[in-house]
Design an enzyme around this catalytic site. Structure first.
Site, mmCIF file in Angstrom:
data_model
loop_
_atom_site.group_PDB
_atom_site.id
_atom_site.type_symbol
_atom_site.label_atom_id
_atom_site.label_comp_id
_atom_site.label_asym_id
_atom_site.label_seq_id
_atom_site.Cartn_x
_atom_site.Cartn_y
_atom_site.Cartn_z
ATOM 1 N N VAL A 1 0.834 -1.200 0.000
ATOM 2 C CA VAL A 1 0.000 0.000 0.000
ATOM 3 C C VAL A 1 0.875 1.259 0.000
ATOM 4 C CG1 VAL A 1 -1.895 -1.172 1.197
ATOM 5 C CG2 VAL A 1 -0.134 -0.028 2.552
ATOM 6 N N HIS B 1 -4.512 -4.231 -2.359
ATOM 7 C CA HIS B 1 -4.900 -3.873 -0.992
ATOM 8 C C HIS B 1 -5.025 -2.366 -0.774
ATOM 9 C CE1 HIS B 1 -3.214 -8.053 0.367
ATOM 10 N NE2 HIS B 1 -4.388 -8.131 -0.182
ATOM 11 N N PRO C 1 14.225 -14.328 0.567
ATOM 12 C CA PRO C 1 15.296 -14.932 1.367
ATOM 13 C C PRO C 1 14.808 -16.132 2.170
ATOM 14 C CG PRO C 1 15.004 -12.598 1.926
ATOM 15 C CD PRO C 1 13.927 -12.946 0.955
ATOM 16 N N GLU C 2 13.492 -16.212 2.402
ATOM 17 C CA GLU C 2 12.960 -17.332 3.178
ATOM 18 C C GLU C 2 12.024 -18.181 2.327
ATOM 19 O OE1 GLU C 2 11.264 -16.027 6.957
ATOM 20 O OE2 GLU C 2 12.808 -14.454 7.082
HETATM 21 P P1 NAD Z 1 4.660 -10.308 4.837
HETATM 22 O O1 NAD Z 1 5.209 -9.389 5.844
HETATM 23 O O2 NAD Z 1 3.680 -11.329 5.261
HETATM 24 O O3 NAD Z 1 5.872 -11.100 4.181
HETATM 25 C C1 NAD Z 1 7.032 -10.451 3.773
HETATM 26 C C2 NAD Z 1 7.902 -11.430 3.019
HETATM 27 O O4 NAD Z 1 9.009 -10.711 2.479
HETATM 28 C C3 NAD Z 1 8.474 -12.558 3.876
HETATM 29 O O5 NAD Z 1 8.235 -13.788 3.203
HETATM 30 C C4 NAD Z 1 9.971 -12.241 3.929
HETATM 31 O O6 NAD Z 1 10.761 -13.421 3.940
HETATM 32 C C5 NAD Z 1 10.181 -11.481 2.643
HETATM 33 N N1 NAD Z 1 11.321 -10.551 2.623
HETATM 34 C C6 NAD Z 1 11.891 -9.881 3.664
HETATM 35 N N2 NAD Z 1 12.892 -9.098 3.217
HETATM 36 C C7 NAD Z 1 12.957 -9.267 1.871
HETATM 37 C C8 NAD Z 1 13.787 -8.720 0.839
HETATM 38 N N3 NAD Z 1 14.761 -7.828 1.100
HETATM 39 N N4 NAD Z 1 13.571 -9.112 -0.434
HETATM 40 C C9 NAD Z 1 12.595 -10.009 -0.723
HETATM 41 N N5 NAD Z 1 11.789 -10.570 0.207
HETATM 42 C C10 NAD Z 1 11.964 -10.193 1.493
HETATM 43 O O7 NAD Z 1 4.120 -9.419 3.653
HETATM 44 P P2 NAD Z 1 3.032 -9.742 2.567
HETATM 45 O O8 NAD Z 1 3.163 -11.114 2.073
HETATM 46 O O9 NAD Z 1 3.033 -8.622 1.621
HETATM 47 O O10 NAD Z 1 1.744 -9.664 3.507
HETATM 48 C C11 NAD Z 1 0.642 -9.294 3.011
HETATM 49 C C12 NAD Z 1 0.083 -7.999 3.650
HETATM 50 O O11 NAD Z 1 1.004 -7.095 4.266
HETATM 51 C C13 NAD Z 1 -0.493 -7.197 2.572
HETATM 52 O O12 NAD Z 1 -1.829 -7.029 2.884
HETATM 53 C C14 NAD Z 1 0.173 -5.835 2.540
HETATM 54 O O13 NAD Z 1 -0.793 -4.874 2.240
HETATM 55 C C15 NAD Z 1 0.691 -5.724 3.898
HETATM 56 N N6 NAD Z 1 1.892 -4.892 4.094
HETATM 57 C C16 NAD Z 1 2.265 -3.913 3.212
HETATM 58 C C17 NAD Z 1 3.436 -3.157 3.418
HETATM 59 C C18 NAD Z 1 3.845 -2.106 2.413
HETATM 60 O O14 NAD Z 1 3.016 -1.543 1.705
HETATM 61 N N7 NAD Z 1 5.150 -1.817 2.295
HETATM 62 C C19 NAD Z 1 4.215 -3.408 4.546
HETATM 63 C C20 NAD Z 1 3.800 -4.416 5.440
HETATM 64 C C21 NAD Z 1 2.655 -5.148 5.180
#
Ligand code: NAD
Ligand code: ZN
Length: 235
Positions: free
Chosen positions: A89, A105, A201-202
């Protein structure tokens, strides 16, 4: 030319300093989602929910897109058939130059009025007043994001599923792939014959169906994917 679709999650913005939800240092480690990202939470305590969003908006306002966002913007410019789908978002894809972004989202800079229904972007961070009021009618506004238990915007959802079905390559970057229906997209793409590539990474539930899993950060992993696609395009 291959048809390419990409699904991104919070992980693509991690290298821009925006915390993910579920990974190490994820936001949900300190806050319970059910207390903040639900309609019930908002109606119980709009001030608390808005304080959390105001905090995230300030973090995001200071963040810059990273190499991962930039490579995806370049792919959009260079590949004739390219679709970018995000669960994020934060608007960083757009800030990196991506012009067509399917936001599943919503967007943290959007607000929606609960009285008059107006929807508009409000980029002020920090907000001068919490909870903020509608600029048209003074009513209570809510963040323009999709909360737990709410439906996704139907048009975005349809475009995303179409892209998944039609893609030759489906690339999944930085998502824990546990939030439905977005998490379903890689499985649909696979079922319809796409080559699925994961950058994370995971390990995630997508790992076992991925044709290629890069256990890497978005920036370096996507660089490799970009080189591969370029080779494919050149035949
Ligand atoms: P999540 O937090 O569930 O998962 C994040 C994933 O990113 C993990 O699998 C992790 O291993 C991986 N990750 C961490 N560092 C990384 C990197 N440098 N490069 C690549 N991968 C990396 O997030 P999600 O799956 O997007 O969860 C879904 C919900 O979280 C969505 O609804 C979203 O709207 C919301 N969300 C959005 C933001 C944003 O807009 N930046 C931030 C947090 C959560
Ligand atoms: Zn209003």
């Amino acid at each position: 030319m291959p048809k390419v679709a990409v699904l991104t999650g919070a992980g693509i913005s991690a290298e821009s300093g925006i915390p993910t939800f579920r990974g190490k240092d994820g936001l949900w480690k300190r806050f319970k989602p059910e207390e903040l990202a639900t309609p019930e939470a908002f109606f119980r305590n709009p001030k608390l929910v808005w304080e959390w969003y105001d905090y995230r908006r300030q973090l995001i306002a200071r963040a810059e897109p990273n190499e991962g966002h930039k490579i995806l913007a370049r792919m959009e410019r260079e590949l004739p058939d390219f679709t970018l789908i995000t669960q994020n978002v934060d608007g960083l894809h757009q800030k990196a130059g991506s012009e067509k972004v399917i936001e599943l989202h919503g967007n943290i800079w959007k607000v929606r009025c609960l009285s008059c229904g107006a929807e508009y972007y409000d980029y002020r961070a920090p907000l001068p007043e919490i909870p903020p009021r509608c600029k048209h009618c003074g009513g209570l506004v809510r963040p323009g994001v999709v909360w737990f238990g709410e439906p996704l915007p139907p048009e975005a959802l349809e475009q995303a599923f179409n892209a998944a079905r039609e893609s030759d390559y489906f690339i999944v970057v930085g998502t824990s792939a546990v939030v439905y229906p977005a998490a379903q997209l890689p499985f649909v793409a696979k079922e319809y014959g796409a080559t699925v590539i994961e950058v994370n990474p995971e390990e995630t539930p997508v790992t076992r169906i991925a044709d290629l899993s890069l256990r890497e950060k978005a920036s370096t992993g996507l660089k490799k994917v970009y080189e591969m696609l370029k080779e494919h395009a050149q035949g």
